[in-house]
Design an enzyme around this catalytic site. Structure first.
Site, PDB file in Angstrom:
ATOM      1  N   ASP A 143     -55.747 -22.144  33.993  1.00  0.00           N
ATOM      2  CA  ASP A 143     -55.273 -23.451  33.535  1.00  0.00           C
ATOM      3  C   ASP A 143     -55.056 -23.441  32.011  1.00  0.00           C
ATOM      4  OD1 ASP A 143     -54.780 -26.143  33.234  1.00  0.00           O
ATOM      5  OD2 ASP A 143     -56.546 -26.805  34.349  1.00  0.00           O
ATOM      6  N   ASP A 213     -51.043 -33.538  36.906  1.00  0.00           N
ATOM      7  CA  ASP A 213     -52.043 -33.721  37.971  1.00  0.00           C
ATOM      8  C   ASP A 213     -51.668 -34.828  38.960  1.00  0.00           C
ATOM      9  OD1 ASP A 213     -53.324 -31.963  36.329  1.00  0.00           O
ATOM     10  OD2 ASP A 213     -55.250 -33.000  36.411  1.00  0.00           O
TER      11      ASP A 213
HETATM   12  C1  GAL Z   1     -56.500 -29.878  34.886  1.00  0.00           C
HETATM   13  C2  GAL Z   1     -55.942 -29.343  36.181  1.00  0.00           C
HETATM   14  C3  GAL Z   1     -56.796 -29.886  37.309  1.00  0.00           C
HETATM   15  C4  GAL Z   1     -58.217 -29.416  37.102  1.00  0.00           C
HETATM   16  C5  GAL Z   1     -58.730 -29.808  35.722  1.00  0.00           C
HETATM   17  C6  GAL Z   1     -60.087 -29.207  35.427  1.00  0.00           C
HETATM   18  O1  GAL Z   1     -55.729 -29.422  33.831  1.00  0.00           O
HETATM   19  O2  GAL Z   1     -54.602 -29.735  36.328  1.00  0.00           O
HETATM   20  O3  GAL Z   1     -56.289 -29.455  38.553  1.00  0.00           O
HETATM   21  O4  GAL Z   1     -58.265 -28.020  37.271  1.00  0.00           O
HETATM   22  O5  GAL Z   1     -57.831 -29.416  34.714  1.00  0.00           O
HETATM   23  O6  GAL Z   1     -60.552 -29.477  34.157  1.00  0.00           O
END
Ligand code: GAL
Length: 391
Positions: A143, A213
């Site tokens: 990520d 998200d």
């Molecule tokens: C976001 C991601 C989510 C989750 C989250 C965790 O950026 O899109 O799916 O993984 O971070 O902090």
């Protein structure tokens, strides 16, 4: 020298093959984030694994149990990353998940910190990949998070150079995974920046997020779904567009909204990564998630993602060709307050059935016999119909 070149060629030739084998069809599993977010523990993951078996999810194809952000602890003096107190023994947890006939996934970031501000992999990529391999990890979600700051600092006024830096960071972790010798599904999470679908396969991605998200409500889900139009040609066995994890069973989504969600994700050949609280899954949610006919559309080995055939009057119709020559056709009612479809012609001709088609209604589990373009369907508010059409 020639031998060396031959070896390099061999490695490169085998990469796409590995990717294809790992994710010949869109990966299926469960991930901790959508329900547990930062609260997830070792015990939650074990329980999720147990429930994936007892609920029939594993046998329906959901095999990855993925731990999202907040498992990370501190690095030791040698830079080796350890888990935090919520995950006392990752190797033992992986063994437990494997003993259930499931696979296990983990999460990190190319930046110094993850999105929840835990330790990221920046500067420790090979070391972390090695640690995951030693634990027995089968899947990595990577990520972007704080790496965006690194990009902006390095090239404040040069978005192209920032993008290149991002692609290099994803490539770096891919190489690190390959070096471990352990196959791991590689999931890119950078919200679709820089048209990731155009370069995802080159950095070894098996899936890449295409949007921001998802949230557990119909509008968020449908907004993301409709943004997938035009991306179909980038999906293929080995690498898939990822419109984010499922929210089926989360929030206040109704039965019909959950049906629309599962229908759209199956049409999109999307990775089916459930994100609901399995300890409280009711029969309705379980039967939607494990519907064999919808899953068969998602997992069709041709790997052709659906595209839009019609949009108008709060109706969306999408279709995808399937490996046995049949066609999946999905009709969505986006209206917040009306049952439809009045007077709308089914676009059967556009999808190769000028003289009508034999249709099976997959959610109703009912053969409809021959249908014509004049056939009308009553779709509940926010509902969907999923048809499999044959000659
Ligand atoms: C976001 C991601 C989510 C989750 C989250 C965790 O950026 O899109 O799916 O993984 O971070 O902090």
């Amino acid at each position: 020298m020639r031998r060396c070149l031959f070896l390099v060629a061999l490695i490169f030739a085998s990469l796409p093959l590995t990717a294809q084998k790992l994710a010949a069809t869109p990966p299926m599993g469960w991930n901790s984030w959508n329900w547990f977010a930062g609260k997830v523990t070792d015990a939650d993951i074990r329980k999720a694994a147990d429930l994936m078996v007892s609920s029939g999810m594993r046998d329906a194809g959901y095999v990855y149990v993925n731990i999202d952000d907040t498992w990370e602890g501190k690095r030791d003096a040698n830079g080796v990353l350890h888990t935090n107190e919520k995950f006392p023994d990752m190797k033992a947890l992986a063994d437990y998940v494997h003993s259930k006939g499931l696979k296990i996934g983990i999460y990190s970031s190319p930046g110094p910190q993850t999105c929840a501000r835990y330790e990221g992999s920046f500067g420790h990529e090979e070391q972390d990949a090695k640690t995951y391999a030693e634990w027995g990890i089968d899947y990595l979600k990577y990520d972007l998070c704080s790496f965006r700051d690194n990009m902006k600092q390095a090239y404040p006024n040069d978005p192209d150079a920032q993008d290149k830096m991002m692609r290099d960071a994803y490539m770096k972790m891919h190489n690190a995974i390959v070096k471990t010798g352990r196959p791991m599904v590689y999931s890119l999470c950078q919200y679709g920046f820089d048209q990731v679908w155009q370069w995802g396969p080159e950095v070894g991605a098996n899936l890449w997020r295409t949007t921001n998200d998802i949230s557990a409500n119909y509008n968020s889900m449908m907004l993301i779904a409709l943004a997938q139009a035009g991306l179909g040609r980038y999906a293929a066995p080995g690498h898939w567009n990822d419109p984010d994890m499922l929210e089926v069973g989360n929030g206040k989504m109704s039965h019909d909204e959950n049906i629309s969600h599962m229908t759209m994700w199956s049409m999109l050949a999307a990775p089916l990564i459930a994100g609901n609280n399995l300890t409280q899954m009711n029969d309705d949610v379980r039967s939607i998630l494990t519907n064999r006919d919808a899953i068969a559309i998602d997992q069709d080995k041709l790997g052709k993602q659906a595209e839009r055939v019609f949009s108008g009057d709060e109706i969306e119709i999408w279709s995808r060709p399937l490996s046995d020559g049949s066609v999946a056709l999905a009709i969505f009612n986006l209206s917040h307050d009306r049952n439809v479809m009045r007077g709308l012609k089914l676009p059967l001709k556009q999808v190769g059935f000028a003289n009508g088609a034999h249709a099976r209604d997959l959610w109703a589990a009912k053969d409809l016999g021959m249908i014509k373009d004049t056939n009308a369907f009553t779709l509940p508010t926010h509902g969907a119909v999923l048809l499999r059409l044959t000659k």
